[in-house]
Design a protein around this motif. Structure first.
Motif, PDB file in Angstrom:
ATOM      1  N   TYR A   1      33.087 -58.023 -21.991  1.00 27.92           N
ATOM      2  CA  TYR A   1      33.961 -57.213 -22.812  1.00 27.92           C
ATOM      3  C   TYR A   1      34.033 -57.897 -24.160  1.00 27.92           C
ATOM      4  O   TYR A   1      34.136 -59.118 -24.223  1.00 27.92           O
ATOM      5  CB  TYR A   1      35.351 -57.165 -22.175  1.00 27.92           C
ATOM      6  CG  TYR A   1      36.457 -56.653 -23.075  1.00 27.92           C
ATOM      7  CD1 TYR A   1      36.597 -55.294 -23.308  1.00 27.92           C
ATOM      8  CD2 TYR A   1      37.350 -57.533 -23.674  1.00 27.92           C
ATOM      9  CE1 TYR A   1      37.608 -54.831 -24.131  1.00 27.92           C
ATOM     10  CE2 TYR A   1      38.369 -57.078 -24.494  1.00 27.92           C
ATOM     11  CZ  TYR A   1      38.489 -55.722 -24.730  1.00 27.92           C
ATOM     12  OH  TYR A   1      39.494 -55.266 -25.548  1.00 27.92           O
ATOM     13  N   PHE A   2      33.947 -57.140 -25.219  1.00 31.53           N
ATOM     14  CA  PHE A   2      33.959 -57.725 -26.543  1.00 31.53           C
ATOM     15  C   PHE A   2      34.647 -56.755 -27.494  1.00 31.53           C
ATOM     16  O   PHE A   2      34.267 -55.597 -27.588  1.00 31.53           O
ATOM     17  CB  PHE A   2      32.500 -58.001 -26.964  1.00 31.53           C
ATOM     18  CG  PHE A   2      32.327 -58.490 -28.377  1.00 31.53           C
ATOM     19  CD1 PHE A   2      33.262 -59.330 -28.972  1.00 31.53           C
ATOM     20  CD2 PHE A   2      31.204 -58.131 -29.100  1.00 31.53           C
ATOM     21  CE1 PHE A   2      33.085 -59.780 -30.272  1.00 31.53           C
ATOM     22  CE2 PHE A   2      31.017 -58.594 -30.393  1.00 31.53           C
ATOM     23  CZ  PHE A   2      31.959 -59.412 -30.976  1.00 31.53           C
ATOM     24  N   ALA A   3      35.709 -57.226 -28.128  1.00 34.29           N
ATOM     25  CA  ALA A   3      36.440 -56.374 -29.057  1.00 34.29           C
ATOM     26  C   ALA A   3      36.516 -57.043 -30.413  1.00 34.29           C
ATOM     27  O   ALA A   3      36.655 -58.262 -30.509  1.00 34.29           O
ATOM     28  CB  ALA A   3      37.835 -56.080 -28.526  1.00 34.29           C
ATOM     29  N   PHE A   4      36.405 -56.248 -31.445  1.00 34.55           N
ATOM     30  CA  PHE A   4      36.484 -56.767 -32.808  1.00 34.55           C
ATOM     31  C   PHE A   4      36.947 -55.662 -33.744  1.00 34.55           C
ATOM     32  O   PHE A   4      37.102 -54.507 -33.333  1.00 34.55           O
ATOM     33  CB  PHE A   4      35.122 -57.330 -33.246  1.00 34.55           C
ATOM     34  CG  PHE A   4      33.984 -56.340 -33.157  1.00 34.55           C
ATOM     35  CD1 PHE A   4      33.324 -56.137 -31.953  1.00 34.55           C
ATOM     36  CD2 PHE A   4      33.586 -55.614 -34.264  1.00 34.55           C
ATOM     37  CE1 PHE A   4      32.286 -55.214 -31.857  1.00 34.55           C
ATOM     38  CE2 PHE A   4      32.545 -54.698 -34.186  1.00 34.55           C
ATOM     39  CZ  PHE A   4      31.902 -54.495 -32.980  1.00 34.55           C
ATOM     40  N   THR A   5      37.193 -56.020 -34.988  1.00 36.73           N
ATOM     41  CA  THR A   5      37.683 -55.053 -35.959  1.00 36.73           C
ATOM     42  C   THR A   5      36.782 -55.035 -37.184  1.00 36.73           C
ATOM     43  O   THR A   5      36.387 -56.077 -37.674  1.00 36.73           O
ATOM     44  CB  THR A   5      39.120 -55.408 -36.377  1.00 36.73           C
ATOM     45  OG1 THR A   5      39.869 -55.698 -35.200  1.00 36.73           O
ATOM     46  CG2 THR A   5      39.789 -54.265 -37.092  1.00 36.73           C
ATOM     47  N   VAL A   6      36.462 -53.835 -37.636  1.00 34.24           N
ATOM     48  CA  VAL A   6      35.601 -53.669 -38.798  1.00 34.24           C
ATOM     49  C   VAL A   6      36.433 -53.137 -39.960  1.00 34.24           C
ATOM     50  O   VAL A   6      37.207 -52.193 -39.796  1.00 34.24           O
ATOM     51  CB  VAL A   6      34.453 -52.678 -38.484  1.00 34.24           C
ATOM     52  CG1 VAL A   6      33.556 -52.494 -39.689  1.00 34.24           C
ATOM     53  CG2 VAL A   6      33.636 -53.168 -37.297  1.00 34.24           C
TER      54      VAL A   6
ATOM     55  N   LYS B   1      24.774 -58.144 -31.695  1.00 40.25           N
ATOM     56  CA  LYS B   1      24.858 -57.813 -33.120  1.00 40.25           C
ATOM     57  C   LYS B   1      25.614 -56.514 -33.299  1.00 40.25           C
ATOM     58  O   LYS B   1      25.416 -55.558 -32.547  1.00 40.25           O
ATOM     59  CB  LYS B   1      23.449 -57.638 -33.687  1.00 40.25           C
ATOM     60  CG  LYS B   1      22.766 -58.953 -33.968  1.00 40.25           C
ATOM     61  CD  LYS B   1      21.567 -58.695 -34.854  1.00 40.25           C
ATOM     62  CE  LYS B   1      21.209 -59.944 -35.589  1.00 40.25           C
ATOM     63  NZ  LYS B   1      20.378 -60.862 -34.983  1.00 40.25           N
TER      64      LYS B   1
ATOM     65  N   LEU C   1      31.886 -52.695 -23.894  1.00 38.36           N
ATOM     66  CA  LEU C   1      31.650 -53.217 -22.546  1.00 38.36           C
ATOM     67  C   LEU C   1      30.153 -53.162 -22.312  1.00 38.36           C
ATOM     68  O   LEU C   1      29.523 -52.136 -22.521  1.00 38.36           O
ATOM     69  CB  LEU C   1      32.340 -52.337 -21.507  1.00 38.36           C
ATOM     70  CG  LEU C   1      33.707 -52.756 -20.981  1.00 38.36           C
ATOM     71  CD1 LEU C   1      34.164 -51.722 -19.976  1.00 38.36           C
ATOM     72  CD2 LEU C   1      33.712 -54.141 -20.372  1.00 38.36           C
TER      73      LEU C   1
ATOM     74  N   VAL D   1      27.684 -56.626 -39.449  1.00 41.00           N
ATOM     75  CA  VAL D   1      29.109 -56.947 -39.578  1.00 41.00           C
ATOM     76  C   VAL D   1      29.411 -58.268 -38.869  1.00 41.00           C
ATOM     77  O   VAL D   1      30.144 -59.107 -39.370  1.00 41.00           O
ATOM     78  CB  VAL D   1      29.973 -55.829 -38.963  1.00 41.00           C
ATOM     79  CG1 VAL D   1      31.440 -56.212 -38.945  1.00 41.00           C
ATOM     80  CG2 VAL D   1      29.772 -54.531 -39.720  1.00 41.00           C
ATOM     81  N   MET D   2      28.831 -58.435 -37.702  1.00 34.10           N
ATOM     82  CA  MET D   2      29.143 -59.609 -36.908  1.00 34.10           C
ATOM     83  C   MET D   2      28.015 -59.915 -35.935  1.00 34.10           C
ATOM     84  O   MET D   2      27.380 -59.018 -35.398  1.00 34.10           O
ATOM     85  CB  MET D   2      30.436 -59.346 -36.122  1.00 34.10           C
ATOM     86  CG  MET D   2      30.741 -60.454 -35.160  1.00 34.10           C
ATOM     87  SD  MET D   2      32.347 -60.472 -34.402  1.00 34.10           S
ATOM     88  CE  MET D   2      33.473 -59.807 -35.555  1.00 34.10           C
ATOM     89  N   THR D   3      27.768 -61.205 -35.738  1.00 32.60           N
ATOM     90  CA  THR D   3      26.852 -61.641 -34.687  1.00 32.60           C
ATOM     91  C   THR D   3      27.645 -62.493 -33.725  1.00 32.60           C
ATOM     92  O   THR D   3      28.327 -63.421 -34.142  1.00 32.60           O
ATOM     93  CB  THR D   3      25.704 -62.492 -35.258  1.00 32.60           C
ATOM     94  OG1 THR D   3      25.155 -61.830 -36.380  1.00 32.60           O
ATOM     95  CG2 THR D   3      24.624 -62.719 -34.226  1.00 32.60           C
ATOM     96  N   ALA D   4      27.582 -62.177 -32.471  1.00 34.52           N
ATOM     97  CA  ALA D   4      28.241 -62.996 -31.464  1.00 34.52           C
ATOM     98  C   ALA D   4      27.168 -63.782 -30.734  1.00 34.52           C
ATOM     99  O   ALA D   4      26.227 -63.209 -30.202  1.00 34.52           O
ATOM    100  CB  ALA D   4      29.017 -62.123 -30.501  1.00 34.52           C
TER     101      ALA D   4
ATOM    102  N   VAL E   1      30.386 -66.625 -20.825  1.00 30.91           N
ATOM    103  CA  VAL E   1      31.012 -65.321 -21.021  1.00 30.91           C
ATOM    104  C   VAL E   1      30.944 -64.574 -19.687  1.00 30.91           C
ATOM    105  O   VAL E   1      29.949 -64.642 -18.981  1.00 30.91           O
ATOM    106  CB  VAL E   1      30.330 -64.541 -22.164  1.00 30.91           C
ATOM    107  CG1 VAL E   1      30.831 -63.123 -22.244  1.00 30.91           C
ATOM    108  CG2 VAL E   1      30.548 -65.266 -23.491  1.00 30.91           C
TER     109      VAL E   1
ATOM    110  N   THR F   1      40.120 -49.290 -41.224  1.00 33.40           N
ATOM    111  CA  THR F   1      39.698 -50.293 -40.241  1.00 33.40           C
ATOM    112  C   THR F   1      39.399 -49.620 -38.909  1.00 33.40           C
ATOM    113  O   THR F   1      40.110 -48.712 -38.480  1.00 33.40           O
ATOM    114  CB  THR F   1      40.775 -51.368 -40.000  1.00 33.40           C
ATOM    115  OG1 THR F   1      42.024 -50.720 -39.819  1.00 33.40           O
ATOM    116  CG2 THR F   1      40.877 -52.344 -41.140  1.00 33.40           C
TER     117      THR F   1
END
Lengths: 104, 148
Positions: free
Chosen positions: A71-76, A49, A21, A57-60, A66, A15
């Motif tokens: 700042y944007f944090a996520f886990t892959v 994206k 940022l 993996v992810m679209t915000a 915002v 992971t």
């Protein structure tokens, strides 16, 4: 323009914890310029994206609520060393930027 | 003559529709961001406002935000098959702050920083296996983050 996104990724097992940022004003469209008294037009990131080796993996989807310089944090999951992680954004005025980093 | 002209117009309309279509598929959910209440947001995003409050959704937000311009929020969930995580600030002019579409490679955990106009309930909605779950928390704001 790649320098306006900063990505920090930490790989633990399979992971990856990703912290990003972005440099952006994120104007809501409701703020008034103090000098001119005119409303500052809305200018904000609408879509971020995140791709791992080209796979989404992810679209915000973001609204003007915002914070500035987001700042944007996520886990892959299922990541490994050497994988390429790409983060890109577009804003409501058609602007955009992207940056990538190699996990490891 | 008339027929060709009509055909031309129809053809032009079809081309415009085709050009607009791919954009619509990936579209940013404008309706949800324009919605004025949290129920409308959920209707626009998920087609339903039928949510269950769940302990499996964890919303981390401060009790008191001194500066409404920067309120750190994180949402995570232990549910399986999470497809979307959305953050709604009930009292904001546009309640939907952010909506995250998760692919199979993403863990159900996101954090970001949002603006809050005033003290409000913050709702985290998680869509997992087609169902909606939520968690909410009141965040007190000392200085607002909208306008000013």
């Amino acid at each position: 323009m790649a320098s306006d996104i900063r990505i920090k990724a930490k790989l633990t097992g399979d992971t990856a914890e990703v912290k990003t940022l972005m440099k952006h004003d994120m104007e809501t469209g409701t703020r008034k310029d103090k000098k001119t008294g005119e409303t500052v037009p809305a200018h904000y990131i609408t879509e971020v994206k995140c791709e791992l080796n080209g796979k989404l993996v992810m679209t915000a989807n973001w609204g003007p609520a915002v914070s500035k310089n987001p700042y944007f944090a996520f886990t892959v999951k299922g990541a490994k060393a050497g994988d390429v992680l790409k983060v890109s954004w577009v804003d409501n005025k058609g602007g955009g930027s992207s940056a990538e980093t190699t996990l490891g | 003559m008339k027929l060709t002209r009509r055909m031309f117009i129809q053809g032009a309309a079809a081309v415009t529709a085709l050009m607009a279509a791919p954009r619509a598929l990936l579209a940013w959910p404008e309706k949800a961001f324009k919605a004025g209440s949290s129920d409308e947001v959920m209707q626009a995003l998920f087609g339903s406002a039928d949510v269950t409050e769940s302990g499996s959704v964890v919303l981390n937000a401060p009790d008191i935000a001194e500066n409404g311009r920067v309120v750190p929020i994180s949402v995570s969930s232990s549910l399986d098959g999470v497809e979307n995580i959305s953050v709604i600030v009930v009292e904001n002019p546009s309640p939907l702050a952010a909506s995250f579409d998760l692919g199979p490679g993403a863990s159900a955990a996101v954090s970001t920083r949002i603006k809050m106009g005033k003290t409000s309930n913050v709702i985290a909605v998680v869509k997992a296996d087609g169902k909606l779950y939520s968690a909410q928390k009141e965040v007190k704001v000392t200085i607002g983050g909208c306008g000013g």
